[in-house]
Design a protein around this motif. Sequence first.
Motif, PDB file in Angstrom:
ATOM      1  N   TYR A   1      -4.284   0.832  -8.943  1.00  0.00           N
ATOM      2  CA  TYR A   1      -3.693  -0.421  -8.463  1.00  0.00           C
ATOM      3  C   TYR A   1      -3.021  -1.109  -9.638  1.00  0.00           C
ATOM      4  CZ  TYR A   1      -8.318  -1.977 -10.106  1.00  0.00           C
ATOM      5  OH  TYR A   1      -9.454  -2.178 -10.853  1.00  0.00           O
TER       6      TYR A   1
ATOM      7  N   THR B   1      -2.908   4.841  -1.609  1.00  0.00           N
ATOM      8  CA  THR B   1      -3.707   5.275  -0.465  1.00  0.00           C
ATOM      9  C   THR B   1      -4.825   6.229  -0.862  1.00  0.00           C
ATOM     10  OG1 THR B   1      -1.991   6.950  -0.093  1.00  0.00           O
ATOM     11  CG2 THR B   1      -1.951   4.994   1.310  1.00  0.00           C
TER      12      THR B   1
ATOM     13  N   SER C   1       0.279  -3.887  -5.906  1.00  0.00           N
ATOM     14  CA  SER C   1       0.282  -2.633  -5.163  1.00  0.00           C
ATOM     15  C   SER C   1      -0.981  -1.842  -5.445  1.00  0.00           C
ATOM     16  CB  SER C   1       1.509  -1.802  -5.546  1.00  0.00           C
ATOM     17  OG  SER C   1       1.589  -0.599  -4.787  1.00  0.00           O
TER      18      SER C   1
ATOM     19  N   GLN D   1       0.872  -1.167   0.000  1.00  0.00           N
ATOM     20  CA  GLN D   1       0.000   0.000   0.000  1.00  0.00           C
ATOM     21  C   GLN D   1       0.909   1.217   0.000  1.00  0.00           C
ATOM     22  OE1 GLN D   1      -2.778   0.513   3.305  1.00  0.00           O
ATOM     23  NE2 GLN D   1      -4.266   1.408   1.884  1.00  0.00           N
TER      24      GLN D   1
ATOM     25  N   VAL E   1      -1.020   4.653   7.079  1.00  0.00           N
ATOM     26  CA  VAL E   1      -0.833   3.257   6.680  1.00  0.00           C
ATOM     27  C   VAL E   1       0.311   2.599   7.433  1.00  0.00           C
ATOM     28  CG1 VAL E   1      -1.878   3.635   4.425  1.00  0.00           C
ATOM     29  CG2 VAL E   1       0.616   3.813   4.670  1.00  0.00           C
TER      30      VAL E   1
END
Length: 430
Positions: A292, A286, A283, A132, A143
């Motif tokens: 992604y 945020t 991956s 992330q 995170v």
Amino acid sequence: MGSSADSIRNALWPATAREAAPVSDAFAPGRSVDVAIVGGGFTGASAALSAASQGASVALIEARTIGWGASGRNGGQVIPGLKLDPSEMRAAYGEDRGSRLVQAVGNGADDVFGLIETLGIDCEPQRSGWIQAAHAETALARVQKRCDEWAGLGAPAERLDRAAVSRLTGTDAYLGGWIDRRAGTIQPLSYVRGLAKAAQRLGATLHEGTTATGLARKGNRWEVATSAGPISAGRVIVGQDGYADGLVPGLAKSLICVQSALLATEPLPEALRARIVPGGICSSETRRLAFYFRQSADGRLVFGGRGAVGDTENPAFFSALTTAMHRTFPETKALAIAHRWSGQVAMTLDGLPHIHEPEPGLHIGIGYNGRGIAMATLMGRWLADRALVGTEPPLPITPLTPILWHSLKGPAVQLGITWAWIRDRLGFAG
């Protein structure tokens, strides 16, 4: 402009699936089963497998084909957990139930990869972790706290600084983040086909091209009206998620559905394969409107994002997605885009999956909010256990409550998207 629903024909996963499609069983109108399941995605296939493994007679009803919806269109990232951190789950549900939920969802990826190994599903599993990546300092702090919580519970998670994220992903676009090594990637269409065929081997019947058109209580049983005729069931499990229709009154109106769109490049040159999210790492960002990305097993960059509303594909959305991919990975500007597709993602207002039982014997699991592979696999098992033996799931059962402003969902979602962009620019974590 094309249809998001029809874009499955352009998707990477049907073109590369190693698991053959299951052979649909003949439908016998008037048949009586212990459990009827509506929806042939991860939830339905997992529920069918679990129920059949317990000796129940099972009929799975799918309007199109197994994996036609979100289960055959997603990015193939297997991510444990929920959008809530462990401490937030315990605060929301109490120490006892919250701890049960933390353990269950924390083991979600273990369950998926365990099923793949046990059942021998040929879905290209790689378990190298999920990163992330933080787009802003405030998001980074958020995170990395999440990382510390999971690591404190024994998860193989670690903080990453900017250099580490760059080394592991091949991009300098992020300030840092964390990696959860419980996570991984799969070929999602092969996975759902493998689940469905495993259920079939245990005696479940699969009925593709069969639309459930009505549900009615008949004494202590249910009559499921379908396009091929009626079927009687002791229990009904509904796993339609982002493709919910009018079968259960109010269900579709309890969800906000947005398009998630994906691109897949031509196979990367060897040098780029070794540098851009190599070795099975996946991956996501945020940002609330997060991008992604991962490599497919045949070495393509798969890059996705969400934000469009409705079924119509918007060329501007794909153009923006392509621009984002090129900005994140400038080397990809020279590569052709070989596949592009989209599908509906079901979002809930609280960002959490929901379990509903609007009537006795009617069990519904929905709202995976982009965490569908691990969570829907768990949900299918929870619903089967609930239907057959009355087990209380870790996630509380809640009333089915339509969103009051759902009729205005187009403008409302666009407002929400605008607000999400503002939050992203201010650096808040999704």
